[in-house]
Design an enzyme around this catalytic site. Structure first.
Site, PDB file in Angstrom:
ATOM      1  N   ARG A  57       0.818  -1.217   0.000  1.00 59.47           N
ATOM      2  CA  ARG A  57       0.000   0.000   0.000  1.00 59.47           C
ATOM      3  C   ARG A  57       0.852   1.268   0.000  1.00 59.47           C
ATOM      4  O   ARG A  57       0.431   2.290  -0.541  1.00 59.47           O
ATOM      5  CB  ARG A  57      -0.942  -0.010   1.195  1.00 59.47           C
ATOM      6  CG  ARG A  57      -2.079  -0.988   0.978  1.00 59.47           C
ATOM      7  CD  ARG A  57      -3.052  -0.992   2.111  1.00 59.47           C
ATOM      8  NE  ARG A  57      -4.292  -1.628   1.694  1.00 59.47           N
ATOM      9  CZ  ARG A  57      -5.236  -2.029   2.538  1.00 59.47           C
ATOM     10  NH1 ARG A  57      -5.093  -1.838   3.831  1.00 59.47           N
ATOM     11  NH2 ARG A  57      -6.342  -2.592   2.079  1.00 59.47           N
ATOM     12  N   LYS A 107     -18.166 -15.908   3.328  1.00 58.45           N
ATOM     13  CA  LYS A 107     -19.588 -15.715   3.597  1.00 58.45           C
ATOM     14  C   LYS A 107     -20.372 -15.162   2.429  1.00 58.45           C
ATOM     15  O   LYS A 107     -19.997 -14.165   1.835  1.00 58.45           O
ATOM     16  CB  LYS A 107     -19.747 -14.786   4.796  1.00 58.45           C
ATOM     17  CG  LYS A 107     -19.306 -15.444   6.070  1.00 58.45           C
ATOM     18  CD  LYS A 107     -19.681 -14.606   7.251  1.00 58.45           C
ATOM     19  CE  LYS A 107     -19.494 -15.390   8.543  1.00 58.45           C
ATOM     20  NZ  LYS A 107     -19.729 -14.550   9.711  1.00 58.45           N
ATOM     21  N   GLY A 116      -9.367  -8.177  -0.072  1.00 55.75           N
ATOM     22  CA  GLY A 116      -8.122  -8.270   0.679  1.00 55.75           C
ATOM     23  C   GLY A 116      -7.507  -9.657   0.622  1.00 55.75           C
ATOM     24  O   GLY A 116      -6.309  -9.811   0.364  1.00 55.75           O
ATOM     25  N   GLY A 136     -12.890  -3.723   0.948  1.00 54.11           N
ATOM     26  CA  GLY A 136     -14.265  -3.262   1.180  1.00 54.11           C
ATOM     27  C   GLY A 136     -14.697  -2.222   0.164  1.00 54.11           C
ATOM     28  O   GLY A 136     -15.837  -2.233  -0.319  1.00 54.11           O
TER      29      GLY A 136
HETATM   30  P1  ADP Z   1     -11.830 -11.302   0.202  1.00 55.26           P
HETATM   31  O1  ADP Z   1     -11.077 -10.649   1.345  1.00 55.26           O
HETATM   32  O2  ADP Z   1     -10.941 -11.618  -0.958  1.00 55.26           O
HETATM   33  O3  ADP Z   1     -13.037 -10.504  -0.181  1.00 55.26           O
HETATM   34  P2  ADP Z   1     -13.316 -12.984   2.010  1.00 55.26           P
HETATM   35  O4  ADP Z   1     -12.860 -12.160   3.157  1.00 55.26           O
HETATM   36  O5  ADP Z   1     -14.729 -12.897   1.616  1.00 55.26           O
HETATM   37  O6  ADP Z   1     -12.376 -12.717   0.739  1.00 55.26           O
HETATM   38  O7  ADP Z   1     -13.043 -14.527   2.332  1.00 55.26           O
HETATM   39  C1  ADP Z   1     -11.754 -15.036   2.559  1.00 55.26           C
HETATM   40  C2  ADP Z   1     -11.787 -16.186   3.520  1.00 55.26           C
HETATM   41  O8  ADP Z   1     -12.679 -17.193   3.074  1.00 55.26           O
HETATM   42  C3  ADP Z   1     -10.440 -16.840   3.662  1.00 55.26           C
HETATM   43  O9  ADP Z   1      -9.975 -16.631   4.975  1.00 55.26           O
HETATM   44  C4  ADP Z   1     -10.718 -18.317   3.396  1.00 55.26           C
HETATM   45  O10 ADP Z   1     -10.040 -19.165   4.280  1.00 55.26           O
HETATM   46  C5  ADP Z   1     -12.205 -18.420   3.573  1.00 55.26           C
HETATM   47  N1  ADP Z   1     -12.785 -19.560   2.860  1.00 55.26           N
HETATM   48  C6  ADP Z   1     -12.780 -19.783   1.536  1.00 55.26           C
HETATM   49  N2  ADP Z   1     -13.336 -20.977   1.254  1.00 55.26           N
HETATM   50  C7  ADP Z   1     -13.691 -21.543   2.416  1.00 55.26           C
HETATM   51  C8  ADP Z   1     -14.305 -22.782   2.796  1.00 55.26           C
HETATM   52  N3  ADP Z   1     -14.658 -23.679   1.877  1.00 55.26           N
HETATM   53  N4  ADP Z   1     -14.517 -23.010   4.114  1.00 55.26           N
HETATM   54  C9  ADP Z   1     -14.150 -22.111   5.041  1.00 55.26           C
HETATM   55  N5  ADP Z   1     -13.579 -20.919   4.754  1.00 55.26           N
HETATM   56  C10 ADP Z   1     -13.343 -20.639   3.456  1.00 55.26           C
HETATM   57 MG    MG Z   2     -11.426 -10.661   3.500  1.00 56.73          MG
END
Ligand code: ADP
Ligand code: MG
Length: 398
Positions: free
Chosen positions: A39, A202, A355, A378
């Site tokens: 960053r 989620k 992230g 976000g």
């Molecule tokens: P980003 O930051 O890229 O938007 P998120 O914060 O929504 O992504 O999600 C990332 C998290 O999702 C990671 O910590 C990963 O371990 C978790 N994750 C992905 N697939 C699974 C799964 N099948 N079961 C549990 N956790 C998962």
């Molecule tokens: Mg995340």
């Protein structure tokens, strides 16, 4: 972009002036030192451009989540050291306060070509409340305002939004401009096929993105734990996998409206626990054992997803396909990352937001081989949801 940027400013508006620049220096610290300087490096083009044009640069940022009061572990001091190292030349003065007499005096005494970094904006109780008195105080620290903190643009805080009401011109920095250009172009005039890949933990946090993107994309690929909630909606056994029970109905509705556009995994890698020594196996989505959990998409899914990605002209990726932090459950995420690289090599525009997705692609060493990796998790999500970002809305119209 319909907002002014530093490139729209005349030299007279910059020479000798104090440019108050909101940057996103919210970096991870390890043992009192900057862990990952991505960053900070992302803000260098704006800082250098301002210095080259004779401005004096005053930097504002938040770091971590202090509760409106100073906390030593969230001090920006280590960031000042790192910034000086990366800038290779210009002197960086760290100011241990954010507003007040000492801070203002430092900005006024700053020599042309000099840089000052003020202490963490979130040490002030008015920051997150977008307090107008604080916004006015911040406005006295510069002669013009530049917002280059894309990662904080979805927050209406005193240093991202309020200050722009009291300090003009108020323009975007080069990183902000780049982020908005890539994300904006992908949404407004995507080259087709336009494919979105969504994953992560989620579905609840991403329902708005799914709904906003579905009408725009040609294909939407869903992986990660999010897919489990869809599996449940389809009546499949999900074992001990992460499922959001209160979103199952929503997932069912999405399945009905999306039709062919929505592509779900056909297999998964399962294990009884996340610990490295638990045996893992790839199973069809219809064959998930009741005592196991899906921690990654399976190899057939990776192949299908990769094929769709390789044929795309625009790809937007948000959210890992599995628990990429714990190998071997990083295979699905790596497979998708490699497919993005291949698509990029064939001329597609590929954009990574989020992230954890950004961390995953950096971990794979592939971040320079896709078109754009967003620095804002976000913020990029809210942008993709079609929401106005307060930190952008507050800037001068072009
Ligand atoms: P980003 O930051 O890229 O938007 P998120 O914060 O929504 O992504 O999600 C990332 C998290 O999702 C990671 O910590 C990963 O371990 C978790 N994750 C992905 N697939 C699974 C799964 N099948 N079961 C549990 N956790 C998962
Ligand atoms: Mg995340």
């Amino acid at each position: 972009m319909n907002k002014k940027t530093i490139r729209d400013l005349r030299d007279e508006e910059l020479r000798g002036r104090r440019a108050l620049v909101r940057v996103d220096f919210n970096v991870p610290l390890e043992n009192g030192q900057v862990g990952d300087d991505t960053r900070i490096r992302a803000a260098l083009p704006t800082i250098r451009a301002l210095l080259d044009r004779g401005a004096r640069v005053v930097l504002l940022s938040h770091l971590g989540r202090p509760k409106g009061a100073p906390e030593a572990k969230y001090s920006l001091f280590p960031v000042a050291t790192k910034l000086a190292e990366l800038l290779e030349g210009p002197k960086v003065t760290f100011v241990s306060t954010t507003v007040g007499e000492q801070a203002r005096a430092t900005t006024e005494q700053l020599a042309p070509g000099g840089v000052a970094l003020l202490e963490n904006t979130r040490f002030l109780p008015g920051e997150e409340k977008n307090d107008d008195a604080l916004a006015r105080e911040l406005a006295t620290l510069g002669d013009l305002y530049v917002n280059d903190a894309f990662g904080a643009a979805h927050r209406a805080h005193a240093s991202t939004e309020g200050v722009a009401r009291h300090l003009r011109p108020a323009v975007a920095g080069l990183l902000m401009e780049k982020e908005l250009a890539y994300l904006g172009r992908a949404l407004a005039e995507p080259q087709r096929p336009f494919v979105a890949i969504l994953g992560g933990a989620k579905i609840s946090g991403k329902l708005d993105v799914i709904s906003a993107l579905l009408p725009k994309v040609d294909r939407m690929l869903i992986g990660g734990a999010m897919a489990n909630t869809f599996f449940r909606a389809m009546g499949l056994e999900t074992g001990k996998s992460l499922v959001e029970e209160d979103r199952v109905d929503m997932a069912r509705e999405l399945l009905a409206t999306a039709g062919e556009k929505l592509l779900l995994p056909v297999d998964a890698v399962v294990a009884a626990t996340l610990s490295g020594d638990a045996p893992t196996q790839a199973v069809a989505r219809e064959a998930v054992p009741a005592d196991q959990a899906m921690f990654d998409v399976g190899p057939r899914t990776v192949e299908t997803f990769a094929q769709v990605v390789r044929e795309a002209r625009t790809v937007l990726w948000n959210g890992p396909m599995g628990v990429f932090e714990t190998p071997p459950f990083d295979a699905g995420t790596l497979g998708v990352a490699r497919a993005l690289v291949e698509a990029t090599e064939q001329g597609a525009t590929t954009i990574v937001g989020g992230g954890d997705s950004a961390a995953a692609i950096a971990q794979a060493g592939l971040e320079d081989r896709v078109t754009h990796v967003s620095t804002g998790g976000g913020a990029s999500l809210e942008f993709l949801e079609g929401k106005a970002l307060p930190g952008v809305a507050a800037l001068d119209d072009a």
